[in-house]
Design an enzyme around this catalytic site. Sequence first.
Site, PDB file in Angstrom:
ATOM      1  N   ASP A  15       8.603 -13.706  47.901  1.00 36.37           N
ATOM      2  CA  ASP A  15       7.717 -14.771  48.163  1.00 36.37           C
ATOM      3  C   ASP A  15       7.472 -15.112  46.666  1.00 36.37           C
ATOM      4  O   ASP A  15       8.333 -14.885  45.748  1.00 36.37           O
ATOM      5  CB  ASP A  15       6.891 -14.203  48.173  1.00 36.37           C
ATOM      6  CG  ASP A  15       5.818 -15.466  48.708  1.00 36.37           C
ATOM      7  OD1 ASP A  15       5.709 -16.598  49.146  1.00 36.37           O
ATOM      8  OD2 ASP A  15       5.102 -15.723  50.193  1.00 36.37           O
ATOM      9  N   ASP A  24      12.661 -17.936  43.781  1.00 41.39           N
ATOM     10  CA  ASP A  24      11.916 -19.106  44.276  1.00 41.39           C
ATOM     11  C   ASP A  24      12.941 -19.825  44.894  1.00 41.39           C
ATOM     12  O   ASP A  24      14.593 -20.072  44.901  1.00 41.39           O
ATOM     13  CB  ASP A  24      11.480 -20.092  42.867  1.00 41.39           C
ATOM     14  CG  ASP A  24      11.563 -21.461  44.066  1.00 41.39           C
ATOM     15  OD1 ASP A  24      12.093 -21.884  45.233  1.00 41.39           O
ATOM     16  OD2 ASP A  24      10.611 -22.694  42.617  1.00 41.39           O
ATOM     17  N   LEU A  25      13.338 -19.951  45.925  1.00 44.64           N
ATOM     18  CA  LEU A  25      14.052 -19.598  47.115  1.00 44.64           C
ATOM     19  C   LEU A  25      14.403 -21.513  47.222  1.00 44.64           C
ATOM     20  O   LEU A  25      15.443 -21.360  48.066  1.00 44.64           O
ATOM     21  CB  LEU A  25      13.589 -19.326  48.409  1.00 44.64           C
ATOM     22  CG  LEU A  25      13.878 -17.717  48.551  1.00 44.64           C
ATOM     23  CD1 LEU A  25      13.494 -17.572  50.367  1.00 44.64           C
ATOM     24  CD2 LEU A  25      14.503 -17.267  47.924  1.00 44.64           C
ATOM     25  N   GLY A  54       9.206 -20.938  54.317  1.00 47.59           N
ATOM     26  CA  GLY A  54       9.385 -22.558  55.008  1.00 47.59           C
ATOM     27  C   GLY A  54       8.190 -23.381  54.254  1.00 47.59           C
ATOM     28  O   GLY A  54       6.301 -22.772  54.212  1.00 47.59           O
ATOM     29  N   SER A  96      11.759 -23.648  64.351  1.00 47.72           N
ATOM     30  CA  SER A  96      10.270 -24.585  65.273  1.00 47.72           C
ATOM     31  C   SER A  96      11.203 -25.492  66.143  1.00 47.72           C
ATOM     32  O   SER A  96      11.571 -25.964  66.409  1.00 47.72           O
ATOM     33  CB  SER A  96      10.215 -25.653  63.827  1.00 47.72           C
ATOM     34  OG  SER A  96       9.038 -26.729  64.455  1.00 47.72           O
ATOM     35  N   TYR A 134      11.079 -32.007  57.709  1.00 46.97           N
ATOM     36  CA  TYR A 134      10.545 -30.444  58.109  1.00 46.97           C
ATOM     37  C   TYR A 134      11.295 -30.349  59.460  1.00 46.97           C
ATOM     38  O   TYR A 134      12.571 -29.519  59.502  1.00 46.97           O
ATOM     39  CB  TYR A 134       8.792 -29.990  58.750  1.00 46.97           C
ATOM     40  CG  TYR A 134       8.747 -29.242  58.688  1.00 46.97           C
ATOM     41  CD1 TYR A 134       8.352 -28.112  58.451  1.00 46.97           C
ATOM     42  CD2 TYR A 134       8.857 -28.960  60.766  1.00 46.97           C
ATOM     43  CE1 TYR A 134       8.421 -26.885  58.790  1.00 46.97           C
ATOM     44  CE2 TYR A 134       8.465 -27.555  61.256  1.00 46.97           C
ATOM     45  CZ  TYR A 134       8.273 -26.379  60.343  1.00 46.97           C
ATOM     46  OH  TYR A 134       7.593 -25.223  60.704  1.00 46.97           O
TER      47      TYR A 134
END
Length: 254
Positions: A15, A24-25, A54, A96, A134
């Site tokens: 995280d 930091d992804l 996400g 999602s 998104y």
Amino acid sequence: MARLEASGHRVIGVDLQQAEIVADLGTASGRETAIRAITDRCDGSLAGIITCAGLAGSPNRAGSLLASVNYFGTVDLLIGLRPLLAGGGSAVAISSNSTTVQPAIPPALVAACLAHDEDQARALADQAGSMVTYPASKLALAHWVRGQATGAEWAGAGIRLNAIAPGMIETPMVTSMRADPEVGPLLAMLPIPIGRPGKPEEIAALAAFLLGPDAGYFCGSVLFCDGGSDALLRTTDWPAAWDISVRDLGSQLA
């Protein structure tokens, strides 16, 4: 994470803060850091991966950030960590239900993600805004999972890859969206046939199942866990009949 640890699994968390691995992804260097750190900690072998990092869309958030975190942050980690799953591991990506219940998803942005062109995807995402980035990032992710799961590097190597498409889940992300004067009213319009938002524990239970041996026949599936929203709004869209007419077959062969 808590559910897997309670079942006796060793879990390596990643995280931006307060995690075993801080990375930091949303950046290529951050993903490389995470992959190296996970590899060092797991002695070269993983039983499973859940990519659940996400960000939500917001009028004040750049679309490029969502594209980099939601799509490239997920896909790059899955690609980089896949060799550690060889011989029986499994991976679960979090997509999602916005992929099917939110309109006006920009196809060019989805295509740029699937082409793995992060610069182009980020530029298109900033033009479109994060509210539609998104679902675009999550749709691209679902398509990537279905496209990769059956191939030689995943199913062919004994690795199962699937995705979950949650609906509205009571998380801090949803709480912040409700508080937004623009997003909150839109969120309230989403019909949920069972009459309530989902619980994080319900998604965790599904993810744990997909990682486990009882889900051994799942491959390339995108499982909707959304209280019935997708079924209500897109009742006959899926399953969709496969049209193998001569015309369509000819275009595929061409």
